[in-house]
Design a protein around this motif. Structure first.
Motif, short mmCIF file in Angstrom:
data_model
loop_
_atom_site.label_atom_id
_atom_site.label_comp_id
_atom_site.label_asym_id
_atom_site.label_seq_id
_atom_site.Cartn_x
_atom_site.Cartn_y
_atom_site.Cartn_z
N ALA A 86 -6.26 -21.40 -34.23
CA ALA A 86 -7.22 -21.57 -33.13
C ALA A 86 -7.24 -20.31 -32.26
CB ALA A 86 -6.84 -22.79 -32.29
N LEU A 87 -6.06 -19.80 -31.96
CA LEU A 87 -5.97 -18.59 -31.13
C LEU A 87 -6.67 -17.42 -31.81
CD1 LEU A 87 -4.79 -17.29 -28.56
CD2 LEU A 87 -2.74 -16.75 -29.87
N ALA A 88 -6.47 -17.31 -33.13
CA ALA A 88 -7.08 -16.20 -33.87
C ALA A 88 -8.61 -16.25 -33.77
CB ALA A 88 -6.66 -16.27 -35.35
N PHE A 89 -9.19 -17.45 -33.88
CA PHE A 89 -10.65 -17.55 -33.81
C PHE A 89 -11.15 -17.28 -32.39
CE2 PHE A 89 -10.46 -19.55 -38.00
CZ PHE A 89 -11.55 -18.95 -38.59
N ILE A 90 -10.38 -17.73 -31.38
CA ILE A 90 -10.80 -17.46 -30.00
C ILE A 90 -10.76 -15.95 -29.74
CG2 ILE A 90 -10.05 -17.73 -27.58
CD1 ILE A 90 -9.60 -20.71 -28.31
N LEU A 91 -9.70 -15.30 -30.22
CA LEU A 91 -9.61 -13.84 -30.06
C LEU A 91 -10.74 -13.14 -30.82
CD1 LEU A 91 -5.75 -13.25 -30.28
CD2 LEU A 91 -7.20 -13.15 -28.25
N LEU A 92 -11.10 -13.70 -31.97
CA LEU A 92 -12.21 -13.14 -32.75
C LEU A 92 -13.51 -13.16 -31.93
CD1 LEU A 92 -13.10 -12.21 -35.72
CD2 LEU A 92 -13.84 -14.57 -35.99
N GLY A 93 -13.74 -14.27 -31.27
CA GLY A 93 -14.93 -14.39 -30.42
C GLY A 93 -14.92 -13.36 -29.30
N ILE A 94 -13.75 -13.24 -28.64
CA ILE A 94 -13.64 -12.28 -27.52
C ILE A 94 -13.83 -10.85 -28.06
CG2 ILE A 94 -12.06 -11.36 -25.76
CD1 ILE A 94 -10.91 -14.30 -25.65
N ALA A 95 -13.22 -10.58 -29.22
CA ALA A 95 -13.34 -9.24 -29.82
C ALA A 95 -14.80 -8.94 -30.17
CB ALA A 95 -12.48 -9.15 -31.08
N ALA A 96 -15.55 -9.98 -30.61
CA ALA A 96 -16.96 -9.76 -30.96
C ALA A 96 -17.75 -9.28 -29.74
CB ALA A 96 -17.56 -11.05 -31.51
N ILE A 97 -17.47 -9.90 -28.57
CA ILE A 97 -18.19 -9.48 -27.36
C ILE A 97 -17.78 -8.04 -27.01
CG2 ILE A 97 -18.50 -9.88 -24.89
CD1 ILE A 97 -18.07 -12.77 -25.29
N PHE A 98 -16.47 -7.78 -27.06
CA PHE A 98 -15.96 -6.47 -26.68
C PHE A 98 -16.58 -5.37 -27.56
CE2 PHE A 98 -12.71 -3.16 -27.37
CZ PHE A 98 -12.61 -2.68 -26.07
N LEU A 99 -16.58 -5.63 -28.88
CA LEU A 99 -17.13 -4.62 -29.81
C LEU A 99 -18.62 -4.43 -29.61
CD1 LEU A 99 -15.19 -5.60 -33.05
CD2 LEU A 99 -14.87 -3.55 -31.67
N ARG A 100 -19.31 -5.53 -29.31
CA ARG A 100 -20.76 -5.43 -29.11
C ARG A 100 -21.08 -4.63 -27.83
NH1 ARG A 100 -25.47 -4.65 -31.02
NH2 ARG A 100 -27.15 -5.86 -30.14
N VAL A 101 -20.31 -4.88 -26.76
CA VAL A 101 -20.52 -4.13 -25.52
C VAL A 101 -20.30 -2.65 -25.79
CG1 VAL A 101 -19.57 -3.71 -23.20
CG2 VAL A 101 -19.93 -6.04 -23.97
N ARG A 102 -19.24 -2.34 -26.54
CA ARG A 102 -18.93 -0.94 -26.86
C ARG A 102 -20.05 -0.30 -27.67
NH1 ARG A 102 -13.38 1.14 -29.49
NH2 ARG A 102 -14.84 1.74 -31.08
N SER A 103 -20.55 -1.05 -28.66
CA SER A 103 -21.60 -0.47 -29.51
C SER A 103 -22.89 -0.27 -28.71
CB SER A 103 -21.81 -1.36 -30.74
OG SER A 103 -23.06 -1.95 -30.74
N LEU A 104 -23.21 -1.19 -27.79
CA LEU A 104 -24.42 -1.02 -26.98
C LEU A 104 -24.28 0.16 -26.03
CD1 LEU A 104 -25.56 -4.66 -26.08
CD2 LEU A 104 -26.68 -3.06 -27.61
N LYS A 105 -23.05 0.34 -25.48
CA LYS A 105 -22.82 1.47 -24.57
C LYS A 105 -22.97 2.79 -25.32
CE LYS A 105 -20.08 -0.16 -20.71
NZ LYS A 105 -18.75 -0.32 -20.16
N LYS A 106 -22.41 2.82 -26.54
CA LYS A 106 -22.51 4.02 -27.38
C LYS A 106 -23.97 4.35 -27.66
CE LYS A 106 -18.55 4.80 -30.43
NZ LYS A 106 -18.04 4.51 -31.75
N GLN A 107 -24.70 3.29 -28.00
CA GLN A 107 -26.12 3.45 -28.33
C GLN A 107 -26.89 4.00 -27.11
OE1 GLN A 107 -27.68 -0.16 -30.04
NE2 GLN A 107 -29.76 0.58 -29.85
#
Lengths: 166, 507
Positions: B474-495
């Motif tokens: 359960a923790l792994a999937f919750i971290l996966l969700g949080i990581a998805a937001i983090f990575l997306r924010v980073r990619s949008l900032k880069k863009q």
């Protein structure tokens, strides 16, 4: 300093208002008999999330400068909105539904089909007439005869009852 | 082994074969109409399937989804207008080929690659789905809720220009699904005193509103541009130039195979979809190509790569739906509705209760791929010509009227038509303001399962929500969700930084 509205700010405020309304409505949901959050917890979490996302959206929108012309409340924009074909089509949609409830499916569809065709640019009068006749007929046969769906009856008048004599 | 038995079942059922054939043509035509998507077609045709056998209904809609994805390439190549977002990548090389008088050759490459991609995805689904289902059966409520949480976040944040608006779309979908009576305590939620809302908001009218009426509004707003079909080769010389030989297709094979695997991997992840797969495959194909300078100017490989990836998404996107009840795409969300209407519960227990049905559906998918491949290979230009004969100013009013009767037919209730109209306006506004209608619908479908597992998990726990942190999966999937937001924010900032730099250098 004046607060100017642009589309982004309006979206943010709309999200916040919606989130707030839903949050308040979630408090109207009764708790479980043992006092547990039960039925309330998920609506509460989702509406709180919506409210927070609205606040974040507003923060982003406020950090961008708004040109005077881009205000959504300018008279030009309001005129554009009122003349928008979407507004017209939405009114037509609600009127069609009201018509089905009052005059039944056949008559309402015969009336609305040519208006919808006209809205999309059909100007051929024979085409519009054919649409008015064929649309109710084809839909009636397909859905109410072949598929056996019970047709909606008109509260004031229904052509179908006249045709079938029921 | 089950798949072979199922193939025999499907191939010996003439009614089923007829519907699969009909679906292959319908999907292809609708996918090729610019602006109309397979999801819109499925939403509109859904009420018709209430009166069919479960397998026939599911196979009909499943194959429409498959051939609809392929149909987008017809519009991209023959009209220079992508029929679907996913086929925009096909247009990059398809249009230059059509301009050179090689539209038939381009269509043949698109068809073969689509079939390779779709077959690969379907076979991977058939091979892997049993394993995923077995694992899914071992997951308890906390793990399942964590999977739902990750799905909400990925679906809401990964697609679209704005993360906050994507997540808001998902949250709004959850809130709309909460309308009605609580399934456990029967408490009224968000009904605002309206009796009809006690039954909740129906999935069918909601989807018809968002995908069909919303699209009619969007088309009404757009200025219609006249599309032109590239002429078919008529002279013997032109016909010979448009023949596709094995020698010509041979360099496309590695691209088609690689892209099929790219598409399959992306398909398993909820929310990403065909468009992302097609563009990633195109980029990767160009990077590895022996002739990268030809890509964008009419390289056959430039059609093979995105088409294979685009269609490979179809099968694997069913894996999370069938095993966990999590639809990976809008078509998946609609299929959940079909399963439920026919009294079949999707999720980990599906393979215990309806294994035969699932494998029959896979077999129907394989037959559907073969049929749309044959129809497309020999008749894509006929489909293109047919679409040009249907004027959009007649087509969209007909779709408008059909939306009403389709919404009404779902439960024989005029209130559902009100829901459909409001959803149509909301769907149009969502598109206009960069919200994510797909995230909204998928979240609407996911919400009840997520709520159920969340409440079960809390009941199991002695420490409240901390149960999601104590359980490693359960923790792994919750971290996966949080990581998805983090990575997306980073990619949008880069863009954004990249765009700013390009703008500065252009000044």
């Amino acid at each position: 300093m004046t607060f100017k509205f642009d589309a982004n700010r309006l979206v943010a405020v709309a999200l916040m208002v919606l989130g707030l309304i839903m949050l308040l409505a979630s408090f109207q949901i009764n708790l479980d008999p043992d006092g547990g959050q039960g039925a309330r917890i998920f609506p509460f979490l989702a509406s709180t999330a919506l409210l927070i996302l609205g606040c974040l959206e507003l923060k982003t929108a406020l950090s961008k400068t708004v040109e005077g012309e881009s205000s959504v409340f300018s008279s030009k924009r309001i005129k554009q909105m009122l003349l928008s074909p979407i507004l017209w089509m939405s009114v037509l949609a609600f009127a069609y539904l009201w018509g089905i409830g009052k005059f039944g499916y056949l008559l309402s569809t015969a009336f609305v089909a040519p208006i919808a065709l006209w809205t999309f640019g059909v100007r051929n009068y024979i085409g519009l007439l054919v649409g008015a006749l064929l649309c109710p007929l084809i839909y009636h046969v397909l859905f109410f005869v072949v598929l056996g769906v019970f047709p909606p009856t008109g509260e004031w008048f229904d052509l179908l009852t006249v045709i079938t004599g029921e | 082994m089950e798949i072979f038995t199922s193939l025999v079942t499907v191939l010996t059922d003439p009614v089923l074969i007829f519907y699969i054939f009909l679906a292959a043509i319908t999907g292809m035509v609708i996918g090729a109409v610019p602006g109309l998507t397979a999801a819109a077609a499925i939403a509109m045709l859904l009420p018709l399937t209430f009166y069919m056998e479960p397998l026939v209904a599911l196979a009909f809609l499943y194959v429409i989804g498959k051939s609809g994805r392929y149909g987008g390439s017809i519009a991209a190549i023959l009209f220079n207008t992508p029929g679907t977002a996913a086929s925009a990548a096909t247009q990059i090389d398809g249009y230059p080929l059509a301009k050179q008088g090689l539209s038939s050759k381009a269509m043949k490459v698109a068809t073969i690659s689509s079939v390779i991609g779709d077959f690969t995805g379907e076979i991977l689904l058939i091979v892997g789905v049993g394993t995923i289902a077995a694992i899914a059966l071992k997951l308890g409520p906390p793990e399942l809720f964590a999977v739902y949480f990750a799905a909400f976040v990925v679906i809401g944040s990964v697609i679209g220009k704005s993360i906050t608006r994507g997540l808001a779309s998902a949250a709004f979908g959850v809130l709309v699904s909460m309308i009605g009576l609580d399934p456990i305590s029967s408490e009224e939620r968000f009904t605002f005193g309206i009796f009809e809302l006690s039954n909740g908001v129906g999935l069918v009218p909601l989807m018809i509103g968002i995908f069909v009426l919303g699209e009619v509004f969007a088309q009404l707003e757009q200025k219609q541009t006249k599309v032109k079909l590239f002429s078919e080769p008529e002279s013997a010389n032109d016909k010979a130039r448009n023949q596709l030989t094995f020698k010509e297709y041979k360099p496309c094979i590695p691209h088609a195979i690689r892209s099929s695997f790219i598409g399959s991997c992306i398909g398993v992840l909820p929310g990403l979809g065909s468009a992302v797969a097609a563009f990633i495959a195109y980029g990767e194909g160009k990077r590895r190509a022996r002739n990268p300078e030809q890509w964008g100017k009419g390289a056959l490989e430039g059609i093979a790569a995105p088409e294979a990836a685009n269609n490979a998404v179809s099968g694997p996107s069913m894996a999370p739906l069938l095993t966990l009840g999590i639809p990976g795409s809008t078509i998946g969300a609609i299929l959940v509705g079909v399963f439920l209407i026919h009294g079949i519960q999707v999720g980990p227990t599906l393979f215990l209760t309806s294994k035969e049905l699932v494998y029959n559906l896979f077999a129907a998918g394989l037959v559907g791929i073969l049929l749309y491949g044959l129809i497309g290979y020999f008749g894509a230009s006929v489909v293109g010509r047919f679409i040009l004969k249907v004027p959009t100013n007649v087509l969209y009013p007909i779709i408008f009227l059909t939306a009403f009767i389709a919404a009404y037919s779902s439960r024989g209730n005029l209130f559902d038509v009100y829901v459909m109209i409001i959803a149509g306006i909301v769907g149009w506004l969502m598109r206009k303001f960069d919200f994510n209608p797909a995230a909204f619908i998928i979240s609407f479908v996911l919400a009840s399962g997520a709520e159920e597992t969340f409440r079960q998990a809390i009941l199991l726990s002695n420490d409240g929500v901390l149960i999601f942190l104590y359980r490693p999966v359960a923790l792994a999937f919750i971290l996966l969700g949080i990581a998805a937001i983090f990575l997306r924010v980073r990619s949008l900032k880069k863009q954004a930084n990249h765009e700013e730099q390009s703008f500065e250098s252009a000044k």
